[in-house]
Scaffold this motif. Structure first.
Motif, PDB file in Angstrom:
ATOM      1  N   SER A  99       0.967  -1.165   0.026  1.00 31.47           N
ATOM      2  CA  SER A  99       0.001   0.011   0.078  1.00 31.47           C
ATOM      3  C   SER A  99       0.947   1.102  -0.026  1.00 31.47           C
ATOM      4  CB  SER A  99      -1.044  -0.016   1.159  1.00 31.47           C
ATOM      5  OG  SER A  99      -1.378  -1.206   1.355  1.00 31.47           O
ATOM      6  N   LYS A 100       0.182   2.325  -0.021  1.00 34.35           N
ATOM      7  CA  LYS A 100       1.006   3.880  -0.026  1.00 34.35           C
ATOM      8  C   LYS A 100       0.456   4.374   1.183  1.00 34.35           C
ATOM      9  CE  LYS A 100      -0.497   4.589  -4.350  1.00 34.35           C
ATOM     10  NZ  LYS A 100      -0.790   5.266  -5.517  1.00 34.35           N
ATOM     11  N   ARG A 136      10.228   3.942   4.247  1.00 32.24           N
ATOM     12  CA  ARG A 136      10.313   5.517   4.191  1.00 32.24           C
ATOM     13  C   ARG A 136      11.656   6.140   3.491  1.00 32.24           C
ATOM     14  NH1 ARG A 136       6.865   8.056   8.766  1.00 32.24           N
ATOM     15  NH2 ARG A 136       6.353   5.916   9.896  1.00 32.24           N
ATOM     16  N   LEU A 137      11.600   7.039   2.898  1.00 28.37           N
ATOM     17  CA  LEU A 137      13.096   7.517   2.212  1.00 28.37           C
ATOM     18  C   LEU A 137      13.502   8.126   3.586  1.00 28.37           C
ATOM     19  CD1 LEU A 137      11.921   9.306  -0.896  1.00 28.37           C
ATOM     20  CD2 LEU A 137      13.371   7.498  -0.672  1.00 28.37           C
ATOM     21  N   LYS A 138      14.802   8.167   3.828  1.00 30.97           N
ATOM     22  CA  LYS A 138      15.533   8.830   4.834  1.00 30.97           C
ATOM     23  C   LYS A 138      15.335  10.205   4.740  1.00 30.97           C
ATOM     24  CE  LYS A 138      19.378   5.449   4.851  1.00 30.97           C
ATOM     25  NZ  LYS A 138      20.773   4.978   4.788  1.00 30.97           N
ATOM     26  N   PRO A 139      15.154  10.908   5.879  1.00 40.56           N
ATOM     27  CA  PRO A 139      14.863  12.315   5.914  1.00 40.56           C
ATOM     28  C   PRO A 139      15.545  13.179   5.025  1.00 40.56           C
ATOM     29  CG  PRO A 139      15.163  11.486   8.046  1.00 40.56           C
ATOM     30  CD  PRO A 139      15.582  10.228   7.210  1.00 40.56           C
ATOM     31  N   ASN A 140      16.744  12.884   4.846  1.00 47.04           N
ATOM     32  CA  ASN A 140      17.574  13.919   3.925  1.00 47.04           C
ATOM     33  C   ASN A 140      17.588  13.627   2.548  1.00 47.04           C
ATOM     34  OD1 ASN A 140      18.948  11.595   4.803  1.00 47.04           O
ATOM     35  ND2 ASN A 140      21.143  12.437   4.663  1.00 47.04           N
ATOM     36  N   VAL A 141      16.725  12.303   2.083  1.00 47.03           N
ATOM     37  CA  VAL A 141      16.735  12.119   0.680  1.00 47.03           C
ATOM     38  C   VAL A 141      15.499  12.708   0.133  1.00 47.03           C
ATOM     39  CG1 VAL A 141      16.325  10.137  -0.944  1.00 47.03           C
ATOM     40  CG2 VAL A 141      17.703   9.964   1.022  1.00 47.03           C
ATOM     41  N   LEU A 142      15.783  13.333  -1.122  1.00 47.44           N
ATOM     42  CA  LEU A 142      14.720  14.085  -1.695  1.00 47.44           C
ATOM     43  C   LEU A 142      13.670  13.138  -2.349  1.00 47.44           C
ATOM     44  CD1 LEU A 142      16.272  16.716  -4.223  1.00 47.44           C
ATOM     45  CD2 LEU A 142      14.897  17.037  -2.344  1.00 47.44           C
ATOM     46  N   ARG A 156       5.350  13.415   1.795  1.00 50.44           N
ATOM     47  CA  ARG A 156       6.251  12.416   1.767  1.00 50.44           C
ATOM     48  C   ARG A 156       5.553  11.085   1.417  1.00 50.44           C
ATOM     49  NH1 ARG A 156      11.683  13.987   1.760  1.00 50.44           N
ATOM     50  NH2 ARG A 156      12.274  12.097   2.787  1.00 50.44           N
ATOM     51  N   VAL A 157       5.994  10.472   0.350  1.00 50.24           N
ATOM     52  CA  VAL A 157       5.178   9.204  -0.074  1.00 50.24           C
ATOM     53  C   VAL A 157       6.121   7.939   0.364  1.00 50.24           C
ATOM     54  CG1 VAL A 157       4.474   7.780  -1.978  1.00 50.24           C
ATOM     55  CG2 VAL A 157       4.050  10.403  -2.030  1.00 50.24           C
ATOM     56  N   SER A 158       5.470   6.871   0.935  1.00 46.80           N
ATOM     57  CA  SER A 158       6.223   6.012   1.450  1.00 46.80           C
ATOM     58  C   SER A 158       5.416   4.725   1.253  1.00 46.80           C
ATOM     59  CB  SER A 158       6.335   5.907   3.072  1.00 46.80           C
ATOM     60  OG  SER A 158       6.815   7.054   3.430  1.00 46.80           O
ATOM     61  N   LYS A 159       6.131   3.415   1.553  1.00 43.35           N
ATOM     62  CA  LYS A 159       5.403   2.226   1.274  1.00 43.35           C
ATOM     63  C   LYS A 159       4.995   1.658   2.559  1.00 43.35           C
ATOM     64  CE  LYS A 159       8.763   1.089  -1.886  1.00 43.35           C
ATOM     65  NZ  LYS A 159       9.661   0.283  -2.397  1.00 43.35           N
ATOM     66  N   TYR A 160       4.082   1.070   2.498  1.00 40.76           N
ATOM     67  CA  TYR A 160       3.234   0.311   3.711  1.00 40.76           C
ATOM     68  C   TYR A 160       2.986  -1.129   3.187  1.00 40.76           C
ATOM     69  CZ  TYR A 160       0.077  -1.403   7.211  1.00 40.76           C
ATOM     70  OH  TYR A 160      -0.735  -1.874   8.276  1.00 40.76           O
ATOM     71  N   ILE A 161       3.671  -2.140   3.757  1.00 40.56           N
ATOM     72  CA  ILE A 161       3.575  -3.531   3.511  1.00 40.56           C
ATOM     73  C   ILE A 161       3.159  -4.439   4.529  1.00 40.56           C
ATOM     74  CG2 ILE A 161       4.768  -5.459   2.310  1.00 40.56           C
ATOM     75  CD1 ILE A 161       6.882  -3.190   1.109  1.00 40.56           C
ATOM     76  N   GLU A 162       2.048  -5.169   4.202  1.00 39.49           N
ATOM     77  CA  GLU A 162       1.816  -6.118   5.201  1.00 39.49           C
ATOM     78  C   GLU A 162       1.947  -7.371   4.831  1.00 39.49           C
ATOM     79  OE1 GLU A 162      -2.412  -3.876   6.950  1.00 39.49           O
ATOM     80  OE2 GLU A 162      -2.493  -4.916   5.055  1.00 39.49           O
ATOM     81  N   ILE A 163       2.503  -8.321   5.605  1.00 42.49           N
ATOM     82  CA  ILE A 163       3.194  -9.694   5.157  1.00 42.49           C
ATOM     83  C   ILE A 163       2.558 -10.631   6.323  1.00 42.49           C
ATOM     84  CG2 ILE A 163       5.057 -11.357   4.597  1.00 42.49           C
ATOM     85  CD1 ILE A 163       6.575  -9.227   4.013  1.00 42.49           C
ATOM     86  N   THR A 202      19.072   4.700   0.694  1.00 41.11           N
ATOM     87  CA  THR A 202      18.000   5.657   0.568  1.00 41.11           C
ATOM     88  C   THR A 202      16.899   5.449   1.505  1.00 41.11           C
ATOM     89  OG1 THR A 202      16.849   4.643  -1.131  1.00 41.11           O
ATOM     90  CG2 THR A 202      18.460   6.234  -1.814  1.00 41.11           C
ATOM     91  N   GLU A 203      16.605   4.392   2.129  1.00 39.27           N
ATOM     92  CA  GLU A 203      15.514   4.021   2.990  1.00 39.27           C
ATOM     93  C   GLU A 203      15.671   3.521   4.116  1.00 39.27           C
ATOM     94  OE1 GLU A 203      12.170   3.229  -0.906  1.00 39.27           O
ATOM     95  OE2 GLU A 203      13.769   1.408  -0.252  1.00 39.27           O
ATOM     96  N   ASN A 204      14.767   3.878   5.229  1.00 39.50           N
ATOM     97  CA  ASN A 204      14.703   3.120   6.385  1.00 39.50           C
ATOM     98  C   ASN A 204      13.524   2.296   6.431  1.00 39.50           C
ATOM     99  OD1 ASN A 204      16.956   4.644   7.632  1.00 39.50           O
ATOM    100  ND2 ASN A 204      15.617   6.526   8.116  1.00 39.50           N
ATOM    101  N   PHE A 205      13.388   1.594   7.331  1.00 39.81           N
ATOM    102  CA  PHE A 205      12.246   0.663   7.632  1.00 39.81           C
ATOM    103  C   PHE A 205      11.927   0.698   9.301  1.00 39.81           C
ATOM    104  CE2 PHE A 205      15.733  -2.457   7.344  1.00 39.81           C
ATOM    105  CZ  PHE A 205      15.395  -3.174   8.459  1.00 39.81           C
TER     106      PHE A 205
END
Lengths: 85, 85
Positions: A40-41, B9-15, B38-45, B72-75
């Motif tokens: 999802s987004k 999520r993209l790291k805070p300092n990444v465009l 800020r656009v991030s991914k949300y994944i359910e497993i 570039t990303e944190n989780f």
């Protein structure tokens, strides 16, 4: 400052090809206990505005008109006060 | 059954070009109070497994090795019991 935290999810009965691709990769990598993956987004929008009602009206409209595809997606959101970071 | 809820999520300092594009569209549509998106991914497993520790180890590895780009990303994630729906 207020921040909207928005989830855009595929409707439960809509196939999620991206999630299916992740599940397949995980199975091939040996994660055999994985049953399903849904991708999802998650969108955060910050507003320079402290009027929660005004922001909520805007967020509702933004989600319905711009961010979510009404045919395939649902959206949910919360609106929170932002601390100055 | 356990379900991992994962934010990438993209790291805070990444465009975030996708977020920037949404902000620009919103400004053009008259949402002038929008400051940042800020656009991030949300994944359910979902896992067919009730051993929280085993699932958490797998989720940690899945995020680090497959889902997030370490440059570039944190989780972040939580692991929850799933009710039978």
């Amino acid at each position: 400052m207020l921040q909207a935290k928005i989830f855009i999810r595929l409707k439960p009965n809509v196939l999620d090809p991206q999630g299916k691709a992740v599940s397949n990769s995980l199975h091939q990598l040996g994660y055999v206990k994985v049953v399903e993956t849904r991708v999802s987004k998650y969108i955060e929008i910050s507003f320079d505005d402290d009027n929660e009602q005004a922001v909520e009206e805007q967020v509702q409209k933004i989600c319905a008109d711009l961010l979510a595809n009404p045919n395939t997606e649902n959206f949910t959101y919360t609106i929170e006060k932002m601390g100055t970071v």
